[in-house]
Write a protein that holds these residues in place. Sequence first.
Motif, PDB file in Angstrom:
ATOM      1  N   ALA A 112      18.001  -6.318 -46.254  1.00 40.53           N
ATOM      2  CA  ALA A 112      16.712  -6.980 -46.525  1.00 40.53           C
ATOM      3  C   ALA A 112      16.342  -7.883 -45.358  1.00 40.53           C
ATOM      4  CB  ALA A 112      16.806  -7.792 -47.816  1.00 40.53           C
ATOM      5  N   LEU A 113      17.350  -8.533 -44.765  1.00 39.46           N
ATOM      6  CA  LEU A 113      17.088  -9.410 -43.612  1.00 39.46           C
ATOM      7  C   LEU A 113      16.594  -8.602 -42.416  1.00 39.46           C
ATOM      8  CD1 LEU A 113      20.071 -11.931 -43.725  1.00 39.46           C
ATOM      9  CD2 LEU A 113      17.700 -12.365 -44.312  1.00 39.46           C
ATOM     10  N   THR A 114      17.192  -7.437 -42.195  1.00 41.69           N
ATOM     11  CA  THR A 114      16.744  -6.633 -41.043  1.00 41.69           C
ATOM     12  C   THR A 114      15.310  -6.144 -41.249  1.00 41.69           C
ATOM     13  OG1 THR A 114      17.937  -4.807 -42.057  1.00 41.69           O
ATOM     14  CG2 THR A 114      18.985  -5.832 -40.158  1.00 41.69           C
ATOM     15  N   ARG A 115      14.991  -5.826 -42.507  1.00 42.22           N
ATOM     16  CA  ARG A 115      13.596  -5.403 -42.781  1.00 42.22           C
ATOM     17  C   ARG A 115      12.633  -6.569 -42.580  1.00 42.22           C
ATOM     18  NH1 ARG A 115      13.243  -1.958 -48.206  1.00 42.22           N
ATOM     19  NH2 ARG A 115      11.030  -2.227 -47.820  1.00 42.22           N
ATOM     20  N   ALA A 116      13.078  -7.765 -43.037  1.00 41.26           N
ATOM     21  CA  ALA A 116      12.239  -8.963 -42.852  1.00 41.26           C
ATOM     22  C   ALA A 116      12.071  -9.255 -41.367  1.00 41.26           C
ATOM     23  CB  ALA A 116      12.873 -10.155 -43.559  1.00 41.26           C
ATOM     24  N   ASN A 117      13.155  -9.058 -40.587  1.00 38.68           N
ATOM     25  CA  ASN A 117      13.085  -9.249 -39.137  1.00 38.68           C
ATOM     26  C   ASN A 117      12.054  -8.326 -38.512  1.00 38.68           C
ATOM     27  OD1 ASN A 117      14.890 -11.263 -38.818  1.00 38.68           O
ATOM     28  ND2 ASN A 117      16.629  -9.958 -38.344  1.00 38.68           N
ATOM     29  N   ALA A 118      12.094  -7.057 -38.945  1.00 34.94           N
ATOM     30  CA  ALA A 118      11.163  -6.071 -38.388  1.00 34.94           C
ATOM     31  C   ALA A 118       9.721  -6.465 -38.696  1.00 34.94           C
ATOM     32  CB  ALA A 118      11.476  -4.696 -38.965  1.00 34.94           C
ATOM     33  N   GLU A 119       9.476  -6.915 -39.922  1.00 37.75           N
ATOM     34  CA  GLU A 119       8.110  -7.311 -40.307  1.00 37.75           C
ATOM     35  C   GLU A 119       7.669  -8.551 -39.520  1.00 37.75           C
ATOM     36  OE1 GLU A 119       5.894  -5.819 -42.228  1.00 37.75           O
ATOM     37  OE2 GLU A 119       7.302  -4.172 -42.529  1.00 37.75           O
ATOM     38  N   LEU A 120       8.616  -9.475 -39.351  1.00 42.44           N
ATOM     39  CA  LEU A 120       8.286 -10.691 -38.589  1.00 42.44           C
ATOM     40  C   LEU A 120       7.946 -10.340 -37.146  1.00 42.44           C
ATOM     41  CD1 LEU A 120      10.980 -13.253 -39.831  1.00 42.44           C
ATOM     42  CD2 LEU A 120       8.521 -13.512 -40.024  1.00 42.44           C
ATOM     43  N   ARG A 121       8.740  -9.429 -36.573  1.00 39.53           N
ATOM     44  CA  ARG A 121       8.506  -9.036 -35.178  1.00 39.53           C
ATOM     45  C   ARG A 121       7.144  -8.357 -35.064  1.00 39.53           C
ATOM     46  NH1 ARG A 121      13.021  -6.077 -34.310  1.00 39.53           N
ATOM     47  NH2 ARG A 121      14.237  -7.953 -34.600  1.00 39.53           N
ATOM     48  N   ARG A 122       6.807  -7.544 -36.066  1.00 40.34           N
ATOM     49  CA  ARG A 122       5.513  -6.862 -36.042  1.00 40.34           C
ATOM     50  C   ARG A 122       4.367  -7.878 -36.108  1.00 40.34           C
ATOM     51  NH1 ARG A 122       4.975  -2.636 -40.573  1.00 40.34           N
ATOM     52  NH2 ARG A 122       6.966  -1.998 -39.760  1.00 40.34           N
ATOM     53  N   SER A 123       4.620  -8.994 -36.797  1.00 36.96           N
ATOM     54  CA  SER A 123       3.572 -10.034 -36.899  1.00 36.96           C
ATOM     55  C   SER A 123       3.582 -10.988 -35.699  1.00 36.96           C
ATOM     56  CB  SER A 123       3.777 -10.851 -38.168  1.00 36.96           C
ATOM     57  OG  SER A 123       3.936 -10.017 -39.264  1.00 36.96           O
ATOM     58  N   GLY A 124       4.470 -10.735 -34.767  1.00 44.00           N
ATOM     59  CA  GLY A 124       4.498 -11.573 -33.559  1.00 44.00           C
ATOM     60  C   GLY A 124       5.439 -12.752 -33.642  1.00 44.00           C
ATOM     61  N   VAL A 125       6.244 -12.808 -34.702  1.00 43.59           N
ATOM     62  CA  VAL A 125       7.219 -13.901 -34.836  1.00 43.59           C
ATOM     63  C   VAL A 125       8.598 -13.309 -34.559  1.00 43.59           C
ATOM     64  CG1 VAL A 125       8.136 -15.705 -36.345  1.00 43.59           C
ATOM     65  CG2 VAL A 125       5.783 -14.940 -36.614  1.00 43.59           C
ATOM     66  N   ASP A 126       9.116 -13.607 -33.390  1.00 49.00           N
ATOM     67  CA  ASP A 126      10.385 -12.980 -33.002  1.00 49.00           C
ATOM     68  C   ASP A 126      11.556 -13.881 -33.384  1.00 49.00           C
ATOM     69  OD1 ASP A 126      12.020 -11.109 -32.045  1.00 49.00           O
ATOM     70  OD2 ASP A 126      11.624 -11.454 -29.915  1.00 49.00           O
ATOM     71  N   ILE A 127      11.861 -13.886 -34.661  1.00 47.24           N
ATOM     72  CA  ILE A 127      12.989 -14.691 -35.154  1.00 47.24           C
ATOM     73  C   ILE A 127      13.997 -13.751 -35.798  1.00 47.24           C
ATOM     74  CG2 ILE A 127      13.697 -16.443 -36.831  1.00 47.24           C
ATOM     75  CD1 ILE A 127      11.022 -17.776 -36.458  1.00 47.24           C
ATOM     76  N   ASP A 128      15.266 -13.920 -35.435  1.00 49.17           N
ATOM     77  CA  ASP A 128      16.305 -13.098 -36.031  1.00 49.17           C
ATOM     78  C   ASP A 128      16.929 -13.866 -37.200  1.00 49.17           C
ATOM     79  OD1 ASP A 128      18.198 -11.329 -36.649  1.00 49.17           O
ATOM     80  OD2 ASP A 128      19.224 -11.332 -34.712  1.00 49.17           O
ATOM     81  N   LEU A 129      16.552 -13.471 -38.398  1.00 44.58           N
ATOM     82  CA  LEU A 129      17.033 -14.192 -39.589  1.00 44.58           C
ATOM     83  C   LEU A 129      18.528 -14.004 -39.821  1.00 44.58           C
ATOM     84  CD1 LEU A 129      14.138 -13.501 -42.110  1.00 44.58           C
ATOM     85  CD2 LEU A 129      14.597 -15.609 -40.900  1.00 44.58           C
ATOM     86  N   THR A 130      19.081 -12.913 -39.275  1.00 48.97           N
ATOM     87  CA  THR A 130      20.510 -12.674 -39.485  1.00 48.97           C
ATOM     88  C   THR A 130      21.363 -13.694 -38.712  1.00 48.97           C
ATOM     89  OG1 THR A 130      20.470 -11.067 -37.695  1.00 48.97           O
ATOM     90  CG2 THR A 130      20.290 -10.202 -39.928  1.00 48.97           C
ATOM     91  N   GLN A 131      20.754 -14.307 -37.708  1.00 49.06           N
ATOM     92  CA  GLN A 131      21.482 -15.317 -36.919  1.00 49.06           C
ATOM     93  C   GLN A 131      21.501 -16.682 -37.607  1.00 49.06           C
ATOM     94  OE1 GLN A 131      23.128 -14.714 -33.965  1.00 49.06           O
ATOM     95  NE2 GLN A 131      22.700 -12.590 -34.482  1.00 49.06           N
ATOM     96  N   LEU A 132      20.666 -16.800 -38.628  1.00 46.85           N
ATOM     97  CA  LEU A 132      20.561 -18.083 -39.343  1.00 46.85           C
ATOM     98  C   LEU A 132      21.682 -18.169 -40.368  1.00 46.85           C
ATOM     99  CD1 LEU A 132      18.350 -20.153 -38.803  1.00 46.85           C
ATOM    100  CD2 LEU A 132      17.207 -19.380 -40.854  1.00 46.85           C
ATOM    101  N   LYS A 133      22.656 -19.002 -40.100  1.00 48.61           N
ATOM    102  CA  LYS A 133      23.820 -19.099 -40.986  1.00 48.61           C
ATOM    103  C   LYS A 133      23.581 -20.153 -42.080  1.00 48.61           C
ATOM    104  CE  LYS A 133      26.427 -16.285 -38.538  1.00 48.61           C
ATOM    105  NZ  LYS A 133      25.284 -15.507 -38.074  1.00 48.61           N
ATOM    106  N   PRO A 134      24.085 -19.898 -43.299  1.00 51.52           N
ATOM    107  CA  PRO A 134      23.892 -20.873 -44.387  1.00 51.52           C
ATOM    108  C   PRO A 134      24.438 -22.259 -44.042  1.00 51.52           C
ATOM    109  CG  PRO A 134      24.844 -18.844 -45.225  1.00 51.52           C
ATOM    110  CD  PRO A 134      24.807 -18.707 -43.754  1.00 51.52           C
ATOM    111  N   GLN A 135      25.546 -22.274 -43.260  1.00 51.69           N
ATOM    112  CA  GLN A 135      26.129 -23.580 -42.883  1.00 51.69           C
ATOM    113  C   GLN A 135      25.149 -24.384 -42.053  1.00 51.69           C
ATOM    114  OE1 GLN A 135      27.709 -20.674 -42.582  1.00 51.69           O
ATOM    115  NE2 GLN A 135      29.900 -20.861 -43.025  1.00 51.69           N
ATOM    116  N   GLN A 136      24.433 -23.669 -41.151  1.00 54.61           N
ATOM    117  CA  GLN A 136      23.465 -24.371 -40.294  1.00 54.61           C
ATOM    118  C   GLN A 136      22.342 -24.957 -41.139  1.00 54.61           C
ATOM    119  OE1 GLN A 136      22.581 -21.012 -37.873  1.00 54.61           O
ATOM    120  NE2 GLN A 136      24.016 -21.601 -36.257  1.00 54.61           N
ATOM    121  N   LEU A 137      21.883 -24.164 -42.119  1.00 59.42           N
ATOM    122  CA  LEU A 137      20.809 -24.653 -42.990  1.00 59.42           C
ATOM    123  C   LEU A 137      21.285 -25.843 -43.816  1.00 59.42           C
ATOM    124  CD1 LEU A 137      19.273 -21.302 -44.200  1.00 59.42           C
ATOM    125  CD2 LEU A 137      18.240 -22.941 -42.680  1.00 59.42           C
ATOM    126  N   GLU A 138      22.546 -25.753 -44.270  1.00 55.00           N
ATOM    127  CA  GLU A 138      23.093 -26.871 -45.053  1.00 55.00           C
ATOM    128  C   GLU A 138      23.181 -28.135 -44.209  1.00 55.00           C
ATOM    129  OE1 GLU A 138      26.660 -26.168 -47.361  1.00 55.00           O
ATOM    130  OE2 GLU A 138      25.846 -24.220 -47.903  1.00 55.00           O
TER     131      GLU A 138
END
Lengths: 87, 153
Positions: free
Chosen positions: B102-128
């Motif tokens: 689901a994250l890779t699909r979200a990444n693809a959609e984000l990239r298509r919209s011009g937002v080049d963010i890799d959500l898979t690199q976002l670790k839960p620990q970092q968010l915490e």
Amino acid sequence: MIPQLVTIGWRRGGGGRWRRMHVPVLPVLVVLSPLLLPAVLGGLIACLVFDVSPAGALRGAGRLVWALPGTRFEIEQGDMGVLVNVR
Amino acid sequence: MMNEQRRQVLQMLSEGKITAEEAERLIDALDRDRSPSPPAGGSTTKTRPKYLRVVVISDEGAGGDGAAGVSGGDGSARINIRVPLQLLRAGVKLASLVPPQALTRANAELRRSGVDIDLTQLKPQQLEELIEHLDELTVDIDSADAKVQVFCE
């Protein structure tokens, strides 16, 4: 602690006053309990279909519900407004 | 009490158990513990904030009646949001359950919209960690027709 009372308020335009609806969570849950079981089962099946850990999802959802008390959203625009308060 | 600890440090130094530098560091630490003496009558126990507050007060097109945060004019708006920090933490934990596909699909959609963010690199620990340090956050924007405040309480 799980939410006990949800207050939903709204105000329509034209100088209307605030209207508030207080929803006691526990009695509503008891009333809706026959629907709750199929909903939980549906959620578990969805978890298995989408390859999500059902135990993790259940724990996460529980944590989310437990953390809800104290949440307050209040948005007013001119004469109109909406309010959601979880206690 | 403090003198006793200082004496122990000096004794360890004299016995050769610690170096002069280490002794200096220990004494500095003892001094630091002593220095933040509480103001008379006041308590120093700082309570951790529990809520994230977002307050927006806008007076667009209104006759300036929103100064006290009361809306009522034609275009005045007021937003008051209070979210428990615990809820944000719970949300982050729940978001960590999102499957990788689901994250890779979200990444693809984000990239298509011009937002080049890799959500898979976002670790839960970092968010915490991010949420952990939110209590030090204060945003205060004060313009002619709007006021925005983001803070923890």
